[in-house]
Motif scaffolding. Structure first.
Motif, PDB file in Angstrom:
ATOM      1  N   MET A  61       0.839  -1.205   0.000  1.00 30.68           N
ATOM      2  CA  MET A  61       0.000   0.000   0.000  1.00 30.68           C
ATOM      3  C   MET A  61       0.873   1.253   0.000  1.00 30.68           C
ATOM      4  SD  MET A  61      -3.245   0.788   0.123  1.00 30.68           S
ATOM      5  CE  MET A  61      -4.145  -0.481   1.004  1.00 30.68           C
ATOM      6  N   LEU A  62       1.852   1.286   0.880  1.00 27.15           N
ATOM      7  CA  LEU A  62       2.734   2.456   0.953  1.00 27.15           C
ATOM      8  C   LEU A  62       3.455   2.671  -0.370  1.00 27.15           C
ATOM      9  CD1 LEU A  62       4.798   2.597   4.270  1.00 27.15           C
ATOM     10  CD2 LEU A  62       3.221   4.322   3.398  1.00 27.15           C
ATOM     11  N   ALA A  63       3.993   1.580  -0.916  1.00 28.85           N
ATOM     12  CA  ALA A  63       4.776   1.692  -2.146  1.00 28.85           C
ATOM     13  C   ALA A  63       3.908   2.215  -3.297  1.00 28.85           C
ATOM     14  CB  ALA A  63       5.374   0.334  -2.508  1.00 28.85           C
ATOM     15  N   ARG A  64       2.712   1.669  -3.426  1.00 27.90           N
ATOM     16  CA  ARG A  64       1.830   2.100  -4.529  1.00 27.90           C
ATOM     17  C   ARG A  64       1.338   3.520  -4.304  1.00 27.90           C
ATOM     18  NH1 ARG A  64       0.061  -3.210  -6.494  1.00 27.90           N
ATOM     19  NH2 ARG A  64       2.114  -4.138  -6.781  1.00 27.90           N
ATOM     20  N   MET A  65       1.132   3.850  -3.039  1.00 34.62           N
ATOM     21  CA  MET A  65       0.662   5.205  -2.739  1.00 34.62           C
ATOM     22  C   MET A  65       1.736   6.230  -3.107  1.00 34.62           C
ATOM     23  SD  MET A  65      -0.565   6.458   0.959  1.00 34.62           S
ATOM     24  CE  MET A  65       0.946   7.196   1.504  1.00 34.62           C
ATOM     25  N   CYS A  79      12.302  11.731  -2.341  1.00 34.90           N
ATOM     26  CA  CYS A  79      13.165  10.720  -1.729  1.00 34.90           C
ATOM     27  C   CYS A  79      12.292   9.891  -0.793  1.00 34.90           C
ATOM     28  CB  CYS A  79      14.288  11.403  -0.940  1.00 34.90           C
ATOM     29  SG  CYS A  79      15.205  10.269   0.124  1.00 34.90           S
ATOM     30  N   VAL A  80      12.329   8.569  -0.968  1.00 33.22           N
ATOM     31  CA  VAL A  80      11.540   7.673  -0.122  1.00 33.22           C
ATOM     32  C   VAL A  80      12.509   6.989   0.846  1.00 33.22           C
ATOM     33  CG1 VAL A  80       9.857   5.815  -0.067  1.00 33.22           C
ATOM     34  CG2 VAL A  80      10.004   7.298  -2.089  1.00 33.22           C
ATOM     35  N   HIS A  81      12.333   7.270   2.121  1.00 34.89           N
ATOM     36  CA  HIS A  81      13.358   6.923   3.111  1.00 34.89           C
ATOM     37  C   HIS A  81      12.800   6.036   4.226  1.00 34.89           C
ATOM     38  CE1 HIS A  81      16.865   7.752   5.748  1.00 34.89           C
ATOM     39  NE2 HIS A  81      16.003   7.954   6.707  1.00 34.89           N
ATOM     40  N   GLN A  82      13.554   4.994   4.563  1.00 39.40           N
ATOM     41  CA  GLN A  82      13.237   4.146   5.728  1.00 39.40           C
ATOM     42  C   GLN A  82      13.728   4.864   6.976  1.00 39.40           C
ATOM     43  OE1 GLN A  82      11.974   0.686   6.288  1.00 39.40           O
ATOM     44  NE2 GLN A  82      11.996   1.592   8.339  1.00 39.40           N
ATOM     45  N   ASP A  83      12.809   5.186   7.880  1.00 45.62           N
ATOM     46  CA  ASP A  83      13.177   5.849   9.130  1.00 45.62           C
ATOM     47  C   ASP A  83      13.525   4.779  10.174  1.00 45.62           C
ATOM     48  OD1 ASP A  83      13.473   7.985  10.927  1.00 45.62           O
ATOM     49  OD2 ASP A  83      11.358   7.947  11.509  1.00 45.62           O
ATOM     50  N   HIS A  84      14.641   4.957  10.852  1.00 42.15           N
ATOM     51  CA  HIS A  84      15.060   4.042  11.933  1.00 42.15           C
ATOM     52  C   HIS A  84      14.976   2.561  11.594  1.00 42.15           C
ATOM     53  CE1 HIS A  84      15.684   7.156  14.930  1.00 42.15           C
ATOM     54  NE2 HIS A  84      14.579   7.732  14.487  1.00 42.15           N
ATOM     55  N   GLY A  85      15.635   2.148  10.524  1.00 48.29           N
ATOM     56  CA  GLY A  85      15.783   0.723  10.289  1.00 48.29           C
ATOM     57  C   GLY A  85      16.563   0.125  11.451  1.00 48.29           C
ATOM     58  N   ILE A  95      14.289  -1.411   0.462  1.00 48.44           N
ATOM     59  CA  ILE A  95      14.855  -1.230  -0.879  1.00 48.44           C
ATOM     60  C   ILE A  95      14.030  -2.018  -1.897  1.00 48.44           C
ATOM     61  CG2 ILE A  95      16.878  -1.693  -2.336  1.00 48.44           C
ATOM     62  CD1 ILE A  95      18.608  -1.102   0.188  1.00 48.44           C
ATOM     63  N   ARG A  96      13.650  -3.226  -1.506  1.00 51.09           N
ATOM     64  CA  ARG A  96      12.831  -4.045  -2.397  1.00 51.09           C
ATOM     65  C   ARG A  96      11.504  -3.356  -2.745  1.00 51.09           C
ATOM     66  NH1 ARG A  96       9.334  -6.899  -4.110  1.00 51.09           N
ATOM     67  NH2 ARG A  96       7.777  -8.242  -3.204  1.00 51.09           N
ATOM     68  N   HIS A  97      10.996  -2.508  -1.834  1.00 51.98           N
ATOM     69  CA  HIS A  97       9.729  -1.819  -2.079  1.00 51.98           C
ATOM     70  C   HIS A  97       9.931  -0.410  -2.644  1.00 51.98           C
ATOM     71  CE1 HIS A  97       6.974  -4.881  -0.710  1.00 51.98           C
ATOM     72  NE2 HIS A  97       7.816  -5.145   0.268  1.00 51.98           N
ATOM     73  N   GLY A  98      11.118  -0.142  -3.151  1.00 49.94           N
ATOM     74  CA  GLY A  98      11.310   1.110  -3.893  1.00 49.94           C
ATOM     75  C   GLY A  98      11.844   2.284  -3.099  1.00 49.94           C
ATOM     76  N   PHE A  99      12.252   2.048  -1.859  1.00 53.99           N
ATOM     77  CA  PHE A  99      12.848   3.143  -1.093  1.00 53.99           C
ATOM     78  C   PHE A  99      14.197   3.493  -1.718  1.00 53.99           C
ATOM     79  CE2 PHE A  99      10.525   3.249   3.186  1.00 53.99           C
ATOM     80  CZ  PHE A  99       9.434   2.540   2.734  1.00 53.99           C
ATOM     81  N   THR A 100      14.503   4.788  -1.772  1.00 50.40           N
ATOM     82  CA  THR A 100      15.775   5.227  -2.355  1.00 50.40           C
ATOM     83  C   THR A 100      16.794   5.559  -1.277  1.00 50.40           C
ATOM     84  OG1 THR A 100      14.876   7.461  -2.420  1.00 50.40           O
ATOM     85  CG2 THR A 100      14.719   6.150  -4.449  1.00 50.40           C
TER      86      THR A 100
END
Ligand SMILES: O=C(CO)COP(=O)(O)O
Ligand SMILES: O=C[C@H](O)COP(=O)(O)O
Ligand SMILES: [Zn+2]
Ligand SMILES: [Zn+2]
Length: 359
Positions: A61-65, A79-85, A95-100
């Motif tokens: 859902m997040l990725a498509r949104m 920029c699509v960022h993972q916060d606090h991995g 990364i697999r879901h398109g985060f840059t």
């Protein structure tokens, strides 16, 4: 517009001396609010999702949104960022879901609660950076533990944040260690600890230098002038938002956040990414409460969510303008991920640290 990496965006921000707010999003309304604000003032965007956001909205859902948002606003680099991995898997699935861009927060162990050793932090952050860079994705690391210098505790929030008491040394990033950390991990951006914490309850009084150590940022920037610094816990918790929430039935005790002027000071000293979640939550929550109180007959969620989005949009626009992000989107030509990967491979994006700086 293609998605932009954090590295390219912050390199641009450093060149033109501005900062970029990174807004946490969990749903469509927050995503639209950020993008509408950005489009209105030509600002590039960092949309960040926490682990909690990913499980709330679901990855697909997040990725498509986000894909939809970039299609609706083609002129805005996102920029699509993972916060606090908290571990490698969180970063790799992002990364697999398109985060840059991903944050590998090795300041805490994988439980996201226990302060980690320095060597643990270096090892896991270096590992994630090496792999992410193969595919052109940027990496933010964190050195120092977020928490309050007033109380000596971390701010646990939705299962994330240090537990127990923390020493002054843990709560303030050591500038010399920061140099070593950046050199050994190869991170693109460094989150530092300077007395800010997540959530609304950061300070019991308007902060001064004893509890909000902006001088630590200045010292790190002196030693690492080429490293992009990140301020977490940077909501300002505006008085008027506290007042709206409380006027309409809320019970938030008086609290203080990070004044926007202090963030502007940080931006003059190397801060390029400014994390904001709580202010967005408060902007929306105040309007949800207001509508519920003023229109008790109302039951259409859109009647609640439209004013909530508008309040968040106004907040975001204000930060884009104050941080100097406004007017920059149209000046950026996005570099594709594959091209970023090639640049990492040549070593041209390695941290620039001279021994003179480190000394
Ligand atoms: O740092 C944050 C997300 O990583 C958000 O901080 P706030 O809680 O101050 O908005
Ligand atoms: O990391 C802190 C952000 O405010 C995200 O919070 P969250 O984990 O509740 O989504
Ligand atoms: Zn956090
Ligand atoms: Zn944070």
């Amino acid at each position: 517009m293609a998605r932009i990496t954090l590295r390219q965006l912050l390199d641009h921000a450093a060149e033109y001396r501005y900062g970029v707010p990174a807004f946490n999003i969990n749903n469509m309304e927050q995503g639209l609010a950020v993008m509408e604000a950005a489009a209105a003032c030509d600002a590039p965007v960092i949309l960040q999702a926490s682990k909690g956001a990913r499980s709330y909205a679901k990855d697909i859902m997040l990725a498509r949104m986000i894909e939809a948002l970039t299609e609706i606003y083609p002129a805005i680099p996102v920029c699509v960022h993972q916060d606090h991995g908290s571990d490698e898997a969180t970063c790799m699935t992002a990364i697999r879901h398109g985060f840059t861009s991903v944050m590998m927060d090795g300041s805490l162990t994988a439980d996201a609660k226990t302060p980690a050793s320095y060597e643990y932090n270096v090892a896991i952050t270096e590992r994630v950076a090496r792999i992410a860079h193969w595919v052109g994705v940027s990496v933010e690391g964190e050195l120092g533990v977020l928490g309050s210098l007033e109380s000596g505790t971390g701010a646990a929030e939705d299962g994330h944040g240090a537990e127990g008491t923390l020493s002054h040394d843990q709560l303030l990033t050591d500038p010399d260690q920061a140099v070593d950390f950046v050199a050994r991990t190869g991170v693109d951006a460094l989150a530092i600890a300077c007395g800010t914490s997540h959530g609304a309850y950061k300070f019991t009084r308007a902060p001064d230098g004893d509890i909000l150590a902006m001088d630590v940022i200045e010292e790190i920037h002196r030693k690492l002038p080429n490293t992009h610094l990140v301020m977490h816990g940077s909501s300002s918790v505006p008085q008027e938002m506290q007042d709206i929430i409380n006027r309409f039935g809320g019970r938030m005790p008086q609290t203080y956040g990070v004044p926007v002027e202090e963030i502007e000071r940080g931006i003059r000293h190397g801060v390029r990414k400014v994390n904001i979640d709580t202010d967005c939550r408060m902007a929306m929550a105040g309007q949800l409460r207001r509508i519920a109180t003023e229109h008790p007959e109302e039951f259409d969620p859109r009647k609640f969510l439209k004013p909530a989005m508008e309040a968040m949009r106004n907040l975001c626009r204000d930060r884009f303008e104050r941080f100097g992000t406004a007017g920059k989107a149209s000046k950026i030509k996005v570099i594709p991920l594959d091209e970023m990967a090639s640049r990492y491979a040549t070593g041209e994006l390695d941290p620039q640290i001279t021994t003179a700086e480190a000394a």
